[in-house]
Design a protein around this motif. Structure first.
Motif, PDB file in Angstrom:
ATOM      1  N   HIS A   1       0.845  -1.189   0.000  1.00 21.52           N
ATOM      2  CA  HIS A   1       0.000   0.000   0.000  1.00 21.52           C
ATOM      3  C   HIS A   1       0.885   1.245   0.000  1.00 21.52           C
ATOM      4  N   VAL A   2       0.606   2.199  -0.912  1.00 24.82           N
ATOM      5  CA  VAL A   2       1.410   3.419  -0.970  1.00 24.82           C
ATOM      6  C   VAL A   2       0.614   4.672  -0.624  1.00 24.82           C
ATOM      7  N   THR A   3      -0.646   4.701  -0.969  1.00 26.01           N
ATOM      8  CA  THR A   3      -1.537   5.798  -0.590  1.00 26.01           C
ATOM      9  C   THR A   3      -2.953   5.295  -0.743  1.00 26.01           C
ATOM     10  N   GLU A   4      -3.920   6.054  -0.290  1.00 21.28           N
ATOM     11  CA  GLU A   4      -5.297   5.570  -0.270  1.00 21.28           C
ATOM     12  C   GLU A   4      -5.760   5.114  -1.654  1.00 21.28           C
ATOM     13  N   GLY A   5      -6.192   3.852  -1.723  1.00 17.22           N
ATOM     14  CA  GLY A   5      -6.708   3.306  -2.967  1.00 17.22           C
ATOM     15  C   GLY A   5      -5.662   2.892  -3.965  1.00 17.22           C
ATOM     16  N   VAL A   6      -4.374   2.899  -3.593  1.00 19.13           N
ATOM     17  CA  VAL A   6      -3.306   2.578  -4.542  1.00 19.13           C
ATOM     18  C   VAL A   6      -2.319   1.591  -3.925  1.00 19.13           C
ATOM     19  N   LYS A   7      -2.030   0.509  -4.656  1.00 19.71           N
ATOM     20  CA  LYS A   7      -0.996  -0.445  -4.279  1.00 19.71           C
ATOM     21  C   LYS A   7       0.104  -0.432  -5.344  1.00 19.71           C
ATOM     22  N   ARG A   8       1.308  -0.742  -4.916  1.00 19.97           N
ATOM     23  CA  ARG A   8       2.481  -0.728  -5.789  1.00 19.97           C
ATOM     24  C   ARG A   8       3.124  -2.106  -5.841  1.00 19.97           C
ATOM     25  N   LEU A   9       3.513  -2.514  -7.037  1.00 17.07           N
ATOM     26  CA  LEU A   9       4.334  -3.701  -7.225  1.00 17.07           C
ATOM     27  C   LEU A   9       5.557  -3.287  -8.035  1.00 17.07           C
ATOM     28  N   VAL A  10       6.722  -3.854  -7.713  1.00 15.23           N
ATOM     29  CA  VAL A  10       7.951  -3.495  -8.415  1.00 15.23           C
ATOM     30  C   VAL A  10       8.440  -4.708  -9.214  1.00 15.23           C
ATOM     31  N   ALA A  11       8.525  -4.547 -10.514  1.00 11.65           N
ATOM     32  CA  ALA A  11       8.970  -5.630 -11.385  1.00 11.65           C
ATOM     33  C   ALA A  11      10.445  -5.950 -11.139  1.00 11.65           C
ATOM     34  N   ASN A  12      10.800  -7.174 -11.414  1.00  9.70           N
ATOM     35  CA  ASN A  12      12.183  -7.624 -11.212  1.00  9.70           C
ATOM     36  C   ASN A  12      12.986  -7.388 -12.501  1.00  9.70           C
ATOM     37  N   ASN A  13      13.127  -6.118 -12.861  1.00  8.17           N
ATOM     38  CA  ASN A  13      13.923  -5.733 -14.031  1.00  8.17           C
ATOM     39  C   ASN A  13      14.894  -4.606 -13.682  1.00  8.17           C
ATOM     40  N   PRO A  14      15.704  -4.827 -12.631  1.00  6.81           N
ATOM     41  CA  PRO A  14      16.633  -3.762 -12.223  1.00  6.81           C
ATOM     42  C   PRO A  14      17.710  -3.512 -13.270  1.00  6.81           C
TER      43      PRO A  14
ATOM     44  N   THR B   1      10.544  -1.535 -12.670  1.00  7.35           N
ATOM     45  CA  THR B   1       9.393  -0.733 -13.060  1.00  7.35           C
ATOM     46  C   THR B   1       8.285  -0.842 -12.023  1.00  7.35           C
ATOM     47  N   ASN B   2       7.707   0.292 -11.665  1.00 11.74           N
ATOM     48  CA  ASN B   2       6.575   0.313 -10.745  1.00 11.74           C
ATOM     49  C   ASN B   2       5.272   0.077 -11.498  1.00 11.74           C
ATOM     50  N   THR B   3       4.481  -0.858 -10.989  1.00 13.47           N
ATOM     51  CA  THR B   3       3.107  -1.058 -11.436  1.00 13.47           C
ATOM     52  C   THR B   3       2.196  -0.629 -10.297  1.00 13.47           C
ATOM     53  N   TYR B   4       1.138   0.093 -10.629  1.00 13.68           N
ATOM     54  CA  TYR B   4       0.209   0.553  -9.606  1.00 13.68           C
ATOM     55  C   TYR B   4      -1.183  -0.046  -9.842  1.00 13.68           C
ATOM     56  N   ILE B   5      -1.783  -0.517  -8.767  1.00 16.04           N
ATOM     57  CA  ILE B   5      -3.156  -1.011  -8.780  1.00 16.04           C
ATOM     58  C   ILE B   5      -4.026   0.062  -8.138  1.00 16.04           C
ATOM     59  N   VAL B   6      -4.954   0.598  -8.894  1.00 16.53           N
ATOM     60  CA  VAL B   6      -5.766   1.730  -8.446  1.00 16.53           C
ATOM     61  C   VAL B   6      -7.204   1.275  -8.252  1.00 16.53           C
ATOM     62  N   GLU B   7      -7.714   1.438  -7.041  1.00 14.71           N
ATOM     63  CA  GLU B   7      -9.107   1.098  -6.723  1.00 14.71           C
ATOM     64  C   GLU B   7      -9.928   2.378  -6.702  1.00 14.71           C
ATOM     65  N   THR B   8     -10.990   2.416  -7.511  1.00 17.04           N
ATOM     66  CA  THR B   8     -11.830   3.600  -7.570  1.00 17.04           C
ATOM     67  C   THR B   8     -13.267   3.194  -7.859  1.00 17.04           C
ATOM     68  N   SER B   9     -14.163   3.567  -6.976  1.00 17.06           N
ATOM     69  CA  SER B   9     -15.600   3.299  -7.136  1.00 17.06           C
ATOM     70  C   SER B   9     -15.888   1.829  -7.427  1.00 17.06           C
ATOM     71  N   GLY B  10     -15.196   0.946  -6.709  1.00 19.22           N
ATOM     72  CA  GLY B  10     -15.431  -0.476  -6.876  1.00 19.22           C
ATOM     73  C   GLY B  10     -14.810  -1.083  -8.115  1.00 19.22           C
ATOM     74  N   LYS B  11     -14.041  -0.280  -8.848  1.00 23.74           N
ATOM     75  CA  LYS B  11     -13.371  -0.753 -10.058  1.00 23.74           C
ATOM     76  C   LYS B  11     -11.863  -0.730  -9.855  1.00 23.74           C
ATOM     77  N   THR B  12     -11.162  -1.574 -10.590  1.00 21.32           N
ATOM     78  CA  THR B  12      -9.707  -1.677 -10.468  1.00 21.32           C
ATOM     79  C   THR B  12      -9.041  -1.351 -11.800  1.00 21.32           C
ATOM     80  N   PHE B  13      -8.081  -0.443 -11.743  1.00 23.79           N
ATOM     81  CA  PHE B  13      -7.284  -0.109 -12.915  1.00 23.79           C
ATOM     82  C   PHE B  13      -5.810  -0.412 -12.614  1.00 23.79           C
ATOM     83  N   VAL B  14      -5.093  -0.817 -13.646  1.00 23.46           N
ATOM     84  CA  VAL B  14      -3.665  -1.091 -13.539  1.00 23.46           C
ATOM     85  C   VAL B  14      -2.926  -0.022 -14.333  1.00 23.46           C
TER      86      VAL B  14
END
Length: 274
Positions: free
Chosen positions: A15-28, A36-49
């Protein structure tokens, strides 16, 4: 001025901020920091990547699937570089989520589900077309001051601006735009969360202007090639970093040329009127 963070957890969301999760790809790498950072965004019951990351990292891909909650609604791509966009087609196939990219997206081999333009609203986010690092680069801004800044502003390092797709004049103009936007927090494409970003972005712009002055000062002495200027101005010995420095110098020179401050002939750059 740049930020550091410990080696992140792989294939796991945080969890990074309200409604947002972060995943870090293994491509250093020297260009991607820990990955690379991937973000999972929760908004109004919907999920965006936002930026599903490189296609090669299957564990990261499966972690994105596992992190999806609510109704999977869409994939937002900041720009076409493969470390950000690469897994988008596979994620669409796996989940059925539509893929949204910039109207300027250059990949004719991929057919997105929707094109995004500056000022458009999607998933509670405002689309900002921020060319510079890439011609199709997008940032996404929330109403409460969070900015998904992609590679336009990264917290761990300054971004490369590499012509012909990269454009220094556009890049600096969009830095000024983001300064005026005055977001409270940036979620970048690489590196940790950036809080109180305005002073940081102001320093990024100041550093670019300093480099520009150094290039002009170098050309007051003698005409020079891009490689010679980069060696004198950046003084980088690592070949990968030296190559990035050359691309940045080339972008600065293109900007200065468009402003009629320098000219080029037979590979040599000189001050205009000299």
């Amino acid at each position: 001025m740049f930020l550091e963070e410990p080696q992140p957890l792989r294939a796991q969301s945080t969890h990074v901020t309200e409604g947002v999760k972060r995943l870090v790809a293994n491509n250093p790498s020297k260009m991607t920091y820990h990955g690379t950072n991937t973000y999972i965004v929760e908004t109004s019951g919907k999920t965006f990547v936002v930026d599903p990351g490189p296609v090669e990292d299957s564990a990261h891909f499966e972690a994105i699937i596992a992190a999806l909650q609510g109704k999977p609604a869409g994939i937002l791509v900041t720009h076409h570089h493969s470390d950000h966009f690469g897994a988008a087609p596979a994620l669409r196939q796996r989940t059925g989520m539509p893929v949204f990219v910039s109207r300027a997206f250059p990949d004719d081999a991929f057919e997105p589900d929707g094109y995004l333009v500056d000022g458009q609203k999607i998933a509670g986010l405002t689309v900002l077309h921020t060319p510079g690092h890439a011609s199709d680069h997008l940032c996404f801004a929330t109403e409460d001051g969070v900015l998904f800044s992609g590679d336009h502003v990264m917290s761990w390092n300054s971004t490369i601006v590499s012509p012909p797709d990269g454009n220094m004049q556009d890049y600096c103009a969009q830095l000024r735009r983001l300064i005026e936007l005055d977001s409270r927090i940036y979620l970048p494409g690489h590196g940790p969360v950036l809080e109180d970003p305005r002073p940081y972005v102001e320093r990024l712009l100041s550093n670019r202007m300093r480099r520009e002055k150094e290039i002009l000062d170098h050309l007051t002495c003698t005409p020079a090639t891009v490689e010679t200027i980069a060696k004198a101005v950046y003084r980088k010995t690592d070949p990968h970093i030296a190559m990035a420095a050359e691309r940045n110098v080339a972008a600065h020179l293109e900007k200065l040329c468009s402003e009629s401050r320098v000219v080029e002939k037979a590979g040599l750059w000189r001050l205009a009127g000299h």
